[in-house]
Enzyme design. Structure first.
Site, PDB file in Angstrom:
ATOM      1  N   ASN A   1       0.820  -0.913   0.109  1.00 46.43           N
ATOM      2  CA  ASN A   1       0.100   0.127   0.457  1.00 46.43           C
ATOM      3  C   ASN A   1       1.284   1.601   0.337  1.00 46.43           C
ATOM      4  OD1 ASN A   1       0.224   0.224   2.921  1.00 46.43           O
ATOM      5  ND2 ASN A   1      -0.172  -1.085   3.284  1.00 46.43           N
TER       6      ASN A   1
ATOM      7  N   SER B   1      -3.685  -6.304  -6.371  1.00 44.54           N
ATOM      8  CA  SER B   1      -5.330  -6.220  -6.491  1.00 44.54           C
ATOM      9  C   SER B   1      -6.288  -6.696  -6.160  1.00 44.54           C
ATOM     10  CB  SER B   1      -5.344  -5.001  -7.367  1.00 44.54           C
ATOM     11  OG  SER B   1      -4.767  -3.591  -7.437  1.00 44.54           O
ATOM     12  N   THR B   2      -5.977  -7.668  -6.589  1.00 39.70           N
ATOM     13  CA  THR B   2      -6.747  -9.632  -6.281  1.00 39.70           C
ATOM     14  C   THR B   2      -7.270  -9.492  -5.268  1.00 39.70           C
ATOM     15  OG1 THR B   2      -5.625 -10.841  -7.269  1.00 39.70           O
ATOM     16  CG2 THR B   2      -6.340  -9.849  -8.914  1.00 39.70           C
ATOM     17  N   GLY B   3      -6.435  -9.418  -4.197  1.00 31.92           N
ATOM     18  CA  GLY B   3      -6.894  -9.336  -2.861  1.00 31.92           C
ATOM     19  C   GLY B   3      -7.901  -8.619  -2.193  1.00 31.92           C
ATOM     20  N   ALA B   4      -6.972  -8.290  -0.691  1.00 28.40           N
ATOM     21  CA  ALA B   4      -7.670  -7.330  -0.044  1.00 28.40           C
ATOM     22  C   ALA B   4      -7.861  -6.179  -1.514  1.00 28.40           C
ATOM     23  CB  ALA B   4      -6.867  -6.291   1.020  1.00 28.40           C
ATOM     24  N   TYR B   5      -7.856  -5.566  -2.193  1.00 32.85           N
ATOM     25  CA  TYR B   5      -8.048  -4.457  -2.853  1.00 32.85           C
ATOM     26  C   TYR B   5      -9.167  -4.598  -3.853  1.00 32.85           C
ATOM     27  CZ  TYR B   5      -4.339  -1.633  -1.729  1.00 32.85           C
ATOM     28  OH  TYR B   5      -3.126  -0.680  -0.923  1.00 32.85           O
TER      29      TYR B   5
ATOM     30  N   GLY C   1      -1.355  -9.740   3.573  1.00 33.90           N
ATOM     31  CA  GLY C   1      -2.028 -10.644   2.376  1.00 33.90           C
ATOM     32  C   GLY C   1      -0.485 -11.599   1.900  1.00 33.90           C
ATOM     33  N   VAL C   2      -0.149 -10.410   0.541  1.00 31.14           N
ATOM     34  CA  VAL C   2       1.270 -10.464   0.396  1.00 31.14           C
ATOM     35  C   VAL C   2       2.113  -9.823   0.859  1.00 31.14           C
ATOM     36  CG1 VAL C   2       2.580 -10.155  -1.811  1.00 31.14           C
ATOM     37  CG2 VAL C   2       0.578 -11.210  -2.101  1.00 31.14           C
ATOM     38  N   ASP C   3       2.044  -8.693   1.421  1.00 30.67           N
ATOM     39  CA  ASP C   3       2.785  -8.208   2.255  1.00 30.67           C
ATOM     40  C   ASP C   3       3.120  -8.158   3.399  1.00 30.67           C
ATOM     41  OD1 ASP C   3       3.607  -4.944   2.629  1.00 30.67           O
ATOM     42  OD2 ASP C   3       1.916  -4.116   3.029  1.00 30.67           O
TER      43      ASP C   3
HETATM   44  N1  AR6 Z   1       1.912 -15.811  -2.332  1.00 28.07           N
HETATM   45  C1  AR6 Z   1       1.030 -15.787  -3.725  1.00 28.07           C
HETATM   46  N2  AR6 Z   1      -0.167 -15.074  -3.654  1.00 28.07           N
HETATM   47  C2  AR6 Z   1      -0.820 -14.373  -2.830  1.00 28.07           C
HETATM   48  C3  AR6 Z   1      -0.070 -14.534  -1.269  1.00 28.07           C
HETATM   49  C4  AR6 Z   1       0.832 -15.256  -0.851  1.00 28.07           C
HETATM   50  N3  AR6 Z   1       2.312 -15.748  -0.405  1.00 28.07           N
HETATM   51  N4  AR6 Z   1      -0.669 -14.799   0.287  1.00 28.07           N
HETATM   52  C5  AR6 Z   1      -1.934 -13.736  -0.511  1.00 28.07           C
HETATM   53  N5  AR6 Z   1      -2.027 -14.258  -2.205  1.00 28.07           N
HETATM   54  P1  AR6 Z   1      -3.389  -9.103  -1.645  1.00 28.07           P
HETATM   55  P2  AR6 Z   1      -3.513  -6.664  -3.108  1.00 28.07           P
HETATM   56  C6  AR6 Z   1      -2.279 -13.289  -3.382  1.00 28.07           C
HETATM   57  O1  AR6 Z   1      -4.166  -8.518  -0.192  1.00 28.07           O
HETATM   58  O2  AR6 Z   1      -5.094  -6.758  -3.414  1.00 28.07           O
HETATM   59  C7  AR6 Z   1      -1.847  -5.267   1.923  1.00 28.07           C
HETATM   60  O3  AR6 Z   1      -2.781  -5.275   3.410  1.00 28.07           O
HETATM   61  C8  AR6 Z   1      -4.052 -13.328  -2.648  1.00 28.07           C
HETATM   62  O4  AR6 Z   1      -5.169 -14.330  -2.975  1.00 28.07           O
HETATM   63  O5  AR6 Z   1      -2.290  -9.185  -0.919  1.00 28.07           O
HETATM   64  O6  AR6 Z   1      -3.167  -5.841  -3.430  1.00 28.07           O
HETATM   65  C9  AR6 Z   1      -1.394  -4.673   1.690  1.00 28.07           C
HETATM   66  O7  AR6 Z   1      -0.252  -3.502   2.739  1.00 28.07           O
HETATM   67  C10 AR6 Z   1      -4.406 -12.433  -3.681  1.00 28.07           C
HETATM   68  O8  AR6 Z   1      -4.691 -12.924  -4.579  1.00 28.07           O
HETATM   69  O9  AR6 Z   1      -3.022  -7.446  -2.251  1.00 28.07           O
HETATM   70  C11 AR6 Z   1      -2.138  -3.250   1.204  1.00 28.07           C
HETATM   71  O10 AR6 Z   1      -2.951  -2.477   2.135  1.00 28.07           O
HETATM   72  C12 AR6 Z   1      -3.533 -11.407  -4.469  1.00 28.07           C
HETATM   73  O11 AR6 Z   1      -2.450 -12.073  -3.676  1.00 28.07           O
HETATM   74  C13 AR6 Z   1      -3.288  -4.326  -0.051  1.00 28.07           C
HETATM   75  O12 AR6 Z   1      -3.133  -5.542   0.843  1.00 28.07           O
HETATM   76  C14 AR6 Z   1      -3.111 -10.210  -4.052  1.00 28.07           C
HETATM   77  O13 AR6 Z   1      -3.613 -10.080  -2.936  1.00 28.07           O
HETATM   78  C15 AR6 Z   1      -3.337  -4.464  -1.255  1.00 28.07           C
HETATM   79  O14 AR6 Z   1      -3.787  -5.505  -1.979  1.00 28.07           O
END
Ligand code: AR6
Length: 182
Positions: A30, A123-127, A38-40
């Site tokens: 973010n 962007s396909t998780g929390a966003y 999530g990933v972060d």
């Molecule tokens: N490896 C690969 N993919 C993953 C993993 C992993 N270990 N964990 C989750 N995913 P997101 P965003 C997938 O939410 O939507 C954070 O809080 C998950 O299933 O990580 O860009 C940041 O600080 C989804 O399909 O990222 C921001 O505030 C994808 O990764 C916000 O989330 C992305 O999900 C960013 O949201």
């Protein structure tokens, strides 16, 4: 699934971004660059406190741009932090910002002489970006970049779970078909 793009390779795998042995992995961060879920969260947990320390010094990153730190204790030498769009229905420039997040990450890799990069599905998780809409944008942007920049030898999309993998596989097959149809 693996395809050649120009002299480079684009591949899709199901797995965990933190475990990749590419020179760089990309974080779906973010704008604060100070961590999240999530990933972060997974990258900071696996890579240790050094990454956050470097992020603090950078001081943030606007959506669609990218910044780089070391990989801390990760296998990857670098983490490229990019910020995708928060999805709000699709009419607020989300597609352009998403493409820019991928392009900026790859440009930064080129500048640093990095030859292999692993991306999560930004962007396909929390966003909240619908994965069926995000996948073709992610893949087309990476393919366009690789066509013009053979210094990047490999781009890997690391999809978390089988349904994410299948969405990307379907999108990639669709793009390849429309390409061969001219
Ligand atoms: N490896 C690969 N993919 C993953 C993993 C992993 N270990 N964990 C989750 N995913 P997101 P965003 C997938 O939410 O939507 C954070 O809080 C998950 O299933 O990580 O860009 C940041 O600080 C989804 O399909 O990222 C921001 O505030 C994808 O990764 C916000 O989330 C992305 O999900 C960013 O949201």
């Amino acid at each position: 699934m693996q395809v050649s793009v120009g002299k480079s390779t684009l591949e899709l795998v199901q797995g965990d971004i933190t475990q990749q042995d590419t020179e760089a992995i990309v974080n779906a961060a973010n704008s604060s660059l100070l961590g999240g879920g999530g990933v972060d969260g997974a990258i900071h947990r696996a890579g240790g406190p050094q990454i956050l320390e470097e992020c603090r010094k950078i001081g943030g990153c606007p959506p669609g741009e990218a910044r780089i730190t070391s990989g801390g204790g990760l296998k990857a030498k670098y983490v490229i932090h990019t910020v995708g769009p928060i999805y709000r229905g699709g009419r607020r420039g989300e597609a352009g910002i998403l493409a820019s997040a991928y392009r900026s990450s790859l440009e930064l890799a080129s500048q640093r002489g990095i030859r292999s990069v692993a991306f999560p599905s930004i962007s396909t998780g929390a966003y909240g970006y619908p994965i069926e809409l995000a996948a073709p944008i992610a893949l087309q942007t990476a393919m366009d970049y690789l066509q013009a920049h053979s210094e990047i030898e490999m781009v890997r999309f690391v999809l978390f779970g089988s349904s994410a993998y299948e969405a990307y596989e379907k999108a990639l097959k669709g793009l390849l078909q429309s390409e061969s149809a001219g």
